[in-house]
Write a protein that holds these residues in place. Structure first.
Motif, PDB file in Angstrom:
ATOM      1  N   LYS A 276      14.747  17.902 -22.777  1.00 38.79           N
ATOM      2  CA  LYS A 276      15.655  17.059 -22.006  1.00 38.79           C
ATOM      3  C   LYS A 276      15.331  15.617 -22.305  1.00 38.79           C
ATOM      4  CE  LYS A 276      17.153  16.956 -17.493  1.00 38.79           C
ATOM      5  NZ  LYS A 276      16.427  15.732 -17.328  1.00 38.79           N
ATOM      6  N   PHE A 279      14.430  11.005 -18.048  1.00 40.23           N
ATOM      7  CA  PHE A 279      15.223  10.429 -16.972  1.00 40.23           C
ATOM      8  C   PHE A 279      14.879   8.942 -16.863  1.00 40.23           C
ATOM      9  CE2 PHE A 279      16.435   9.560 -12.595  1.00 40.23           C
ATOM     10  CZ  PHE A 279      17.607  10.313 -12.457  1.00 40.23           C
ATOM     11  N   GLY A 280      15.908   8.101 -16.811  1.00 43.28           N
ATOM     12  CA  GLY A 280      15.659   6.661 -16.664  1.00 43.28           C
ATOM     13  C   GLY A 280      14.928   6.070 -17.850  1.00 43.28           C
ATOM     14  N   PHE A 283      14.155   2.422 -17.784  1.00 49.62           N
ATOM     15  CA  PHE A 283      13.171   2.056 -16.763  1.00 49.62           C
ATOM     16  C   PHE A 283      11.761   2.387 -17.243  1.00 49.62           C
ATOM     17  CE2 PHE A 283      17.110   2.254 -14.493  1.00 49.62           C
ATOM     18  CZ  PHE A 283      17.016   1.192 -13.612  1.00 49.62           C
ATOM     19  N   VAL A 325       3.668  -0.816  -9.225  1.00 54.63           N
ATOM     20  CA  VAL A 325       5.053  -0.331  -9.111  1.00 54.63           C
ATOM     21  C   VAL A 325       5.574   0.273 -10.422  1.00 54.63           C
ATOM     22  CG1 VAL A 325       7.417  -1.014  -8.600  1.00 54.63           C
ATOM     23  CG2 VAL A 325       5.559  -1.804  -7.137  1.00 54.63           C
ATOM     24  N   VAL A 329       6.992   4.044 -11.033  1.00 55.27           N
ATOM     25  CA  VAL A 329       8.324   4.315 -11.576  1.00 55.27           C
ATOM     26  C   VAL A 329       8.237   5.330 -12.712  1.00 55.27           C
ATOM     27  CG1 VAL A 329      10.194   3.257 -12.904  1.00 55.27           C
ATOM     28  CG2 VAL A 329       9.339   2.134 -10.845  1.00 55.27           C
ATOM     29  N   VAL A 331       5.948   7.682 -13.161  1.00 56.10           N
ATOM     30  CA  VAL A 331       5.632   9.020 -12.640  1.00 56.10           C
ATOM     31  C   VAL A 331       6.881   9.662 -12.044  1.00 56.10           C
ATOM     32  CG1 VAL A 331       4.314  10.274 -10.884  1.00 56.10           C
ATOM     33  CG2 VAL A 331       3.179   8.541 -12.282  1.00 56.10           C
ATOM     34  N   PHE A 332       7.650   8.867 -11.280  1.00 58.66           N
ATOM     35  CA  PHE A 332       8.865   9.431 -10.678  1.00 58.66           C
ATOM     36  C   PHE A 332       9.850   9.868 -11.762  1.00 58.66           C
ATOM     37  CE2 PHE A 332       7.785   6.431  -7.012  1.00 58.66           C
ATOM     38  CZ  PHE A 332       7.119   7.420  -6.323  1.00 58.66           C
ATOM     39  N   ASN A 333       9.980   9.061 -12.812  1.00 62.93           N
ATOM     40  CA  ASN A 333      10.937   9.408 -13.862  1.00 62.93           C
ATOM     41  C   ASN A 333      10.508  10.647 -14.647  1.00 62.93           C
ATOM     42  OD1 ASN A 333      13.322   7.558 -14.021  1.00 62.93           O
ATOM     43  ND2 ASN A 333      11.713   6.020 -13.933  1.00 62.93           N
ATOM     44  N   THR A 335       8.784  13.085 -13.422  1.00 63.43           N
ATOM     45  CA  THR A 335       9.049  14.221 -12.540  1.00 63.43           C
ATOM     46  C   THR A 335      10.530  14.571 -12.566  1.00 63.43           C
ATOM     47  OG1 THR A 335       7.238  13.440 -11.159  1.00 63.43           O
ATOM     48  CG2 THR A 335       8.681  15.103 -10.203  1.00 63.43           C
ATOM     49  N   ALA A 336      11.377  13.539 -12.495  1.00 61.59           N
ATOM     50  CA  ALA A 336      12.819  13.792 -12.477  1.00 61.59           C
ATOM     51  C   ALA A 336      13.292  14.380 -13.800  1.00 61.59           C
ATOM     52  CB  ALA A 336      13.568  12.495 -12.171  1.00 61.59           C
ATOM     53  N   LEU A 338      11.959  16.704 -15.392  1.00 60.58           N
ATOM     54  CA  LEU A 338      11.819  18.163 -15.340  1.00 60.58           C
ATOM     55  C   LEU A 338      13.061  18.831 -14.735  1.00 60.58           C
ATOM     56  CD1 LEU A 338       8.144  18.392 -14.014  1.00 60.58           C
ATOM     57  CD2 LEU A 338       8.912  18.615 -16.369  1.00 60.58           C
TER      58      LEU A 338
END
Lengths: 534, 333
Positions: A276, A279-280, A283, A325, A329, A331-333, A335-336, A338
């Motif tokens: 995939k 994500f982002g 960013f 920050v 960002v 780490v969140f991306n 995770t997303a 996945l």
């Protein structure tokens, strides 16, 4: 699966003989030269770490003398930071893959690249010489006036070694910056670049801008030790805290030199094993640059108890929260990314997921240290030791091993046994947590770092930590065995064993000397997995 | 103070645990839900979400600013002693902690303080940087050669607490440890009374002031070649250079070790350096003596007998405390 054939000629067999390696200008061979060198340094640093953990099994200092212990943690730090972590991913995988991933035949300055390796080896030999002729006992931080006034160990030899190694980082960084600017294949726009390249670019900026400050600082220490010029030592009219400002002005960004490349690797691996796109993407790309920029503005958080002005401390504190920050960002991306992926759990992915877990803990505990009131208590304790090992070992080394496992088939043309790879990744993850999680508790209980002997109430947690270190040691030993084994006996990898996207997976494994027969043309963004036919 | 640090610490632990659990939950859930089921399968297209990106940038930023403000507030209090403090001097050296009480009592690697009183430590180092660390008080400050740093605490419970050196300082770094003994006030008084007869720190400083012949130039009548020092501590001093500085401990120290650095207005740079001639502890005694020299009132030229009366005797002018624990207006208030 199709039967895979090993390419008949490639960069490894294009030429033979020692001379063909020592005089090579092939970025891939230079990458392997670095791999060999830093692997030896990693083993050396690991032996020092093992001895430290053995000594700390019992409260009194009974295994080695206090001076020996002080030298052990000093040399562990110097070897691991300057001779393993800082070169690790950039010098091995950056060298090998930056040109390939942008569709180029080599780096912009191939001979400069070889010079980087020779400079690194020269500096490394200086530092090794300092170690075998008695060692250094200043801590890897070389704080003055201890390092200029008090220490009678081989301070200058080791420092000169680090001074020299710095030029290797600068030249490699310069090479990457120029290469990424000027040698991208047609269609490889900035925002089509794999995120590993953004991470390499950001890292190179830090290398080029920060490393000279380290060189200046070491030079100033030399001037003071040799000529008694009053720079840091109050006895000659200097200011010892000035050294800390200069040292951390390099060494805090150096933390990002170590972690940004690992973040780049993790972006590649997560995308490849979830099939995939990240994500982002933008960013994640810009967060690398943001980390590189903000990373220069937070050095003072190492010095909150060193007599800093209250308002100065507050500025460094708030900036340190800001630098957290962009890491969050990322780490969140990841995770997303996945979400709605097609996730498989081969070895590199396990390392990448391990990275996310350990880096998250390492990053969050960094907030404790940015927070002034709490930092006063936990700074210079085992809390700090645990925190930066979560970043540098849990983060940087997990990323390094993830990248090594991801690209090993490309570099060697051979597969390693994936089952053993997964075992090693899990063992390393568990051993790591057992080693370093207790140290957070030890630090909050008040155990200072760099203590050869400690009060008995700290023993239980230290025993856990040492037990974890031996498990972690096994976790590192297993890959050393099967990766070497795979060179001869591993299954043939083929061009693209993971079904991954990226220019490096479109050429043979191992690649030919000049990578591409004809210059590739890039027509799609990085990680365009979703568009592929099922 | 320890309670306030712990409150923030556990808030940070809670926030960290929350994020670790949430991230782990998502990774595990996605990891199972979207595991690869068929060879050659690829991920599904996901629409990027600017709102999500902004949310997970702003929320950590906001949380970070809360943590910053909370931590900064604690730090501010940690670095601002109250006006009334019991003052003690500390000198670190490889590898011991030396303490000087105002009544002249000295200790090594042990510090006795009363419970429930704000104690202010002023510290320096004889050699390399050390760090004064009492984990039970959540307190740490480096002592740095060539300058004075201060820290303060108010111990709330009697007991014996670890004192560590937290800044690596060489061979016996891990042996540079000691004990802070917090005592009930009456026990503390008894302990104080058991001190040796060396006289107060200021009187030791006065003796040095005479032995080193400082007194020949720094005469109380203002007729000497150097400025009179009565009332100088905490005052603003005009310099030859036109600058004005506050005469704090650091200024006095510099004026003894590098006299020509900041010459008081109207005086010649005649004073020799005492670098190497006085130890850190002697410096502190001299400074304490200068601090004890109150401003001259015209009617009573020698108003304040240097050093005050012997320990244990009450000083009516200053209330019931002995000079060793006399309460001082904090000049940096």
């Amino acid at each position: 699966m199709d039967t895979l054939a090993f390419p008949r000629t490639h960069y490894l067999n294009a030429e033979y003989g020692l001379k063909s390696w020592l005089l090579t200008t092939d970025h891939k061979r230079i990458g392997l030269l670095f791999l060999g060198a830093i692997s030896l340094f990693f083993i050396l640093g690991g032996i020092f770490a093992g001895l430290i953990r053995l000594e700390l099994l019992t409260p009194p200092g009974d295994l080695v003398s206090d001076d020996t212990y002080n030298k052990l943690f000093t040399m562990h730090g110097i070897v691991m930071v300057f001779m393993f972590l800082i070169p690790s991913i950039p010098a091995v995988m950056g060298n090998f893959f930056v040109p390939i991933m942008i569709g180029a035949r080599d780096l912009a300055f191939p001979r400069l690249n070889l010079l980087s390796w020779y400079i690194f080896m020269t500096g490394g030999l200086f530092t090794l010489y300092a170690i075998v002729t008695g060692g250094v006992d200043t801590g890897w931080t070389f704080y003055t006036p201890f390092s200029t006034l008090s220490s009678h160990s081989n301070v200058m030899t080791a420092a000169i070694g680090i001074f020299i190694i710095g030029f290797s980082s600068i030249l490699t960084g310069l090479n990457f910056i120029v290469t990424i600017h000027t040698m991208r294949a047609p269609g490889m726009t900035w925002f089509r670049m794999p995120l590993f390249l953004w991470a390499m670019y950001a890292t190179s900026l830090i290398n080029v801008l920060a490393t000279p400050v380290l060189a200046i600082t070491i030079f100033a220490v030399a001037l003071e030790r040799a000529l008694h010029m009053g720079i840091f030592d109050p006895a000659y009219g200097g200011d010892p805290v000035l050294f800390q400002h200069l040292f951390w002005f390099y060494s805090h960004p150096a933390v990002y030199i170590m972690i940004l490349p690992a973040m780049g690797v993790v972006s590649e691996v997560i995308a490849a094993f979830s099939r995939k796109s990240i994500f982002g993407y933008k960013f994640v790309a810009f967060s690398s640059l943001a980390i590189a920029v903000f990373g220069f503005l937070v050095w003072g958080h190492h010095m909150f108890v060193a007599g800093m002005s209250v308002y100065g401390a507050m500025i460094f504190s708030v900036l340190s929260f800001l630098v957290a920050v962009p890491s969050a960002v990322k780490v969140f991306n990841w995770t997303a990314t996945l979400y709605k992926g097609s996730i498989s759990y081969q070895t590199p992915m396990l390392y990448a997921l391990g990275f996310i877990g350990l880096f998250t803990i390492g990053g969050l505990t960094g907030l404790f240290l940015a927070s002034l009131g709490v930092d006063v208590h936990v700074t210079d304790t085992y809390f700090v030791v645990a925190h930066f090992h979560y970043i540098m070992v849990g983060g940087a080394i997990m990323g390094y091993l993830g990248g090594l496992h991801y690209w090993w088939p490309k570099m060697t043309g051979r597969m390693y046994p994936d089952m053993w790879g997964r075992v090693a990744a899990v063992v390393t993850f568990l051993g790591f947590n057992l080693t370093f999680f207790p140290q957070f508790v030890l630090g909050y209980m008040g155990m200072p770092r760099r203590y050869h002997a400690y009060p008995p109430e700290f023993q239980a947690l230290n025993v856990l930590s040492t037990a974890g270190a031996s498990i972690m040691g096994i976790g590192y030993l297993i890959p050393a065995i099967y990766l070497l084994w795979s060179l001869k006996y591993g299954a043939i990898a083929g061009n693209n064993p993971w079904g991954a996207k990226g220019l490096e997976w479109e050429i043979p494994s191992p690649p030919p000397t000049f990578n591409f027969d004809k210059t590739p043309v890039v027509t799609e963004p990085a990680y365009a997995y979703e568009t592929r036919e099922k | 103070m320890a309670g306030k640090v712990d409150a923030l610490y556990f808030f940070l632990v809670a926030v960290s645990a929350f994020f670790v659990i949430v991230i782990a939950a998502f990774v595990i859930y996605f990891g199972i839900r979207y595991r690869r089921r068929a060879h050659g399968e690829v991920g599904m297209k996901v629409v990027p979400s600017l709102a999500l990106e902004i949310a997970w940038t702003i929320i950590p930023l906001g949380l970070g600013l809360v943590m910053f403000a909370w931590g900064a507030q604690i730090y501010f209090n940690q670095t601002r002693p109250p006006a009334e403090t019991l003052d003690i001097y500390v000198v670190g050296k490889q590898w011991m902690w030396k303490f000087q009480h105002l009544d002249g009592r000295r200790e090594i690697n042990e510090l006795h303080v009363p419970v429930g009183r704000a104690v202010r430590l002023t510290g320096t180092s004889e050699d390399v940087i050390h760090s004064f660390f009492v984990p039970a008080f959540r307190l740490k400050a480096d002592v740095i050669p060539g300058r004075y740093t201060t820290l303060w605490f108010n111990a709330t419970k009697a007991g014996r607490y670890h004192l560590f050196c937290a800044e690596y300082c060489g061979t016996k770094h891990s042996g540079m440890v000691g004990t802070v003994v917090v005592m009930e006030p009456n026990e503390y008084q008894a302990w104080l009374a058991g001190g040796g007869g060396e006289g107060s720190l200021a009187s030791q400083g006065q003796k040095l002031f005479q032995d080193l012949a400082c007194i020949t130039c720094h005469r109380a009548d203002g007729q000497g070649r150097g400025p009179a020092l009565e009332g100088v501590f905490g005052s603003r001093v005009s310099l030859n250079s036109g600058q004005v500085v506050v005469a704090d401990e650091a200024y006095l120290r510099e004026s003894i070790l590098s006299p020509s650095a900041k010459i008081a207005a109207g005086f010649q740079p005649l004073m020799p350096t005492f670098q190497g001639l006085v130890s850190e502890e002697q410096l502190l005694a001299l400074i304490e003596y200068v601090k004890s020299l109150k401003g001259l009132a015209p009617s009573q030229p020698a108003a304040d007998t240097p050093g005050g009366p012997a320990p244990g005797r009450t000083t009516p002018a200053r209330g019931p405390q002995s000079p060793s624990e006399r309460q001082r207006q904090n000049p940096k208030k």
